[in-house]
Scaffold this active site. Sequence first.
Site, PDB file in Angstrom:
ATOM      1  CB  ALA A  73      12.755  31.300 -78.903  1.00 30.61           C
ATOM      2  CB  THR A  74       9.180  27.721 -81.237  1.00 31.74           C
ATOM      3  OG1 THR A  74       9.190  28.850 -82.096  1.00 31.74           O
ATOM      4  CG2 THR A  74       7.806  27.063 -81.280  1.00 31.74           C
ATOM      5  CG  ASN A 153       8.045  39.190 -82.347  1.00 28.80           C
ATOM      6  OD1 ASN A 153       7.569  39.156 -81.205  1.00 28.80           O
ATOM      7  ND2 ASN A 153       7.349  38.867 -83.409  1.00 28.80           N
ATOM      8  CD  GLN A 181      13.393  39.668 -82.234  1.00 29.95           C
ATOM      9  OE1 GLN A 181      14.414  40.294 -82.534  1.00 29.95           O
ATOM     10  NE2 GLN A 181      12.712  38.956 -83.117  1.00 29.95           N
ATOM     11  CB  ALA A 202      21.495  30.549 -82.020  1.00 28.12           C
ATOM     12  CG  HIS A 203      17.007  32.046 -85.900  1.00 25.66           C
ATOM     13  ND1 HIS A 203      16.246  32.825 -86.744  1.00 25.66           N
ATOM     14  CD2 HIS A 203      16.144  31.473 -85.043  1.00 25.66           C
ATOM     15  CE1 HIS A 203      14.964  32.706 -86.394  1.00 25.66           C
ATOM     16  NE2 HIS A 203      14.881  31.893 -85.359  1.00 25.66           N
ATOM     17  CB  THR A 242      21.781  13.178 -80.197  1.00 27.37           C
ATOM     18  OG1 THR A 242      21.478  11.807 -79.950  1.00 27.37           O
ATOM     19  CG2 THR A 242      23.280  13.366 -80.361  1.00 27.37           C
ATOM     20  CB  CYS A 328      -0.965  38.940 -96.236  1.00 32.16           C
ATOM     21  SG  CYS A 328       0.156  40.327 -96.094  1.00 32.16           S
TER      22      CYS A 328
HETATM   23  C1  LIG Z   1      11.887  34.451 -83.372  1.00 30.76           C
HETATM   24  C2  LIG Z   1      11.126  34.469 -82.122  1.00 30.76           C
HETATM   25  C3  LIG Z   1      10.645  33.292 -81.543  1.00 30.76           C
HETATM   26  C4  LIG Z   1      10.811  31.946 -82.202  1.00 30.76           C
HETATM   27  O1  LIG Z   1      12.128  31.507 -82.100  1.00 30.76           O
HETATM   28  P1  LIG Z   1      12.631  30.234 -82.907  1.00 30.76           P
HETATM   29  O2  LIG Z   1      14.001  30.009 -82.386  1.00 30.76           O
HETATM   30  O3  LIG Z   1      12.583  30.616 -84.349  1.00 30.76           O
HETATM   31  O4  LIG Z   1      11.715  29.113 -82.585  1.00 30.76           O
HETATM   32  C5  LIG Z   1       9.980  33.383 -80.346  1.00 30.76           C
HETATM   33  N1  LIG Z   1       9.803  34.551 -79.732  1.00 30.76           N
HETATM   34  C6  LIG Z   1      10.252  35.704 -80.246  1.00 30.76           C
HETATM   35  C7  LIG Z   1      10.040  36.976 -79.511  1.00 30.76           C
HETATM   36  C8  LIG Z   1      10.919  35.698 -81.465  1.00 30.76           C
HETATM   37  O5  LIG Z   1      11.361  36.848 -81.975  1.00 30.76           O
END
Ligand SMILES: *Cc1c(COP(=O)(O)O)cnc(C)c1O
Length: 385
Positions: A73-74, A153, A181, A202-203, A242, A328
């Site tokens: 997502a980044t 998040n 999310q 995906a994660h 790729t 922190c």
């Molecule tokens: C985790 C998260 C991201 C980052 O996603 P990655 O796949 O780890 O780069 C971006 N936006 C939100 C809202 C997230 O929770």
Amino acid sequence: MHRPIYLDYHATTPTDERVLAAMLPYFTQSFGNPASTTHAYGWEAEAAVQNARQILARAINATPEEIIFTSGATEANNLAIKGVAESYFSQGRHIVTVETEHNAVLDPCRYLETLGFEVTYLPVQPDGLIDLVQLEKALRPDTILVSVMAANNEIGVIQPLAEIGAICRRYEVLFHSDAAQAIAKIPLDVEAMHLDLVSLTAHKVYGPKGIGALYVRRRDPRVKLAPQLHGGGHERGWRSGTLCTPQIVGFARAVELGLVQQEAEAERLGQLRDRLWTQIATLPEIELNGHPTQRLPGNLNISVTGVDGSALILGLQPFVAVSSGSACTSAKVAPSHVLTALGRPERLAYASIRFGLGRWTTAQEIDEAAERAIATIQALRQANR
Ligand SMILES: *Cc1c(COP(=O)(O)O)cnc(C)c1O
């Protein structure tokens, strides 16, 4: 080794065994490059990628051609925001986003400000929701993009995407949403919500790390996007590199599994979350952060007065893996930019905790986590007295 109860599902999730099983053949057997068009190895991989693209497209009511695979997502957020900025700057240089966005949205926006773009960071109401009237007022003739996340998040708050999309459509401004999310947790529909760009990963949904996607609308309107990674011209030139077939297959399988049980799981997690809150809320001076119902079912974010933030996290850490909801630094614990945006004051003896529940969270774990949290808070309050 005794490991703490995992309640940090918003940070990441374990890969579901069924997802892993779907991925494995694509490492060692069907290992071909999906871009190899001259032999069966490539064709097999390409077929798997196309199938995954179809599954992901269907999950958000899009078409397969509108899905671009990214590393997460980044990257999808960067591609959406910087790619639109670069393509539309001759029409305008103003972007609207929200103070509570993930840094993967805020940082590309701040970067664009250094290049001469103007960004409006909308505040949120005390419940974390944006004010639609304020959004509409922020739109200008030179506004090219609105970026509002689907679900937060930290506090889990779900923004009214369909209403925001309708406003953007009326003013003919592109609408992007970071749905990292939200995918396979709450309904997402690019047509009903008038979404033009959507970032996925995906994660957070029991898939592997390092794979995500950007949805890019192809018609009504056809979104123009300047690529941010140049190279072999993969993904129709939008994102070279790729394709990682195993990750892509796993991503699609994870979303597929999530969709099958989306409603039932939302119901289950909502009940567990309420069970956790009911127990913790028996303590005095505990506040819920974010809208009470318009939030992800697996999210509980609380603020606790009378205890030190780092002491609370330290006390809980052997038993419950949670996030502090605070950034922190070496000297002090400051509330996150999200909690600050809610109007939560930065004060001494004040702690915030984000509980993120997920697929393997049980009622027994919730009761134990509640017990640990209550005991730790009480002990720290006692010591401070
Ligand atoms: C985790 C998260 C991201 C980052 O996603 P990655 O796949 O780890 O780069 C971006 N936006 C939100 C809202 C997230 O929770």
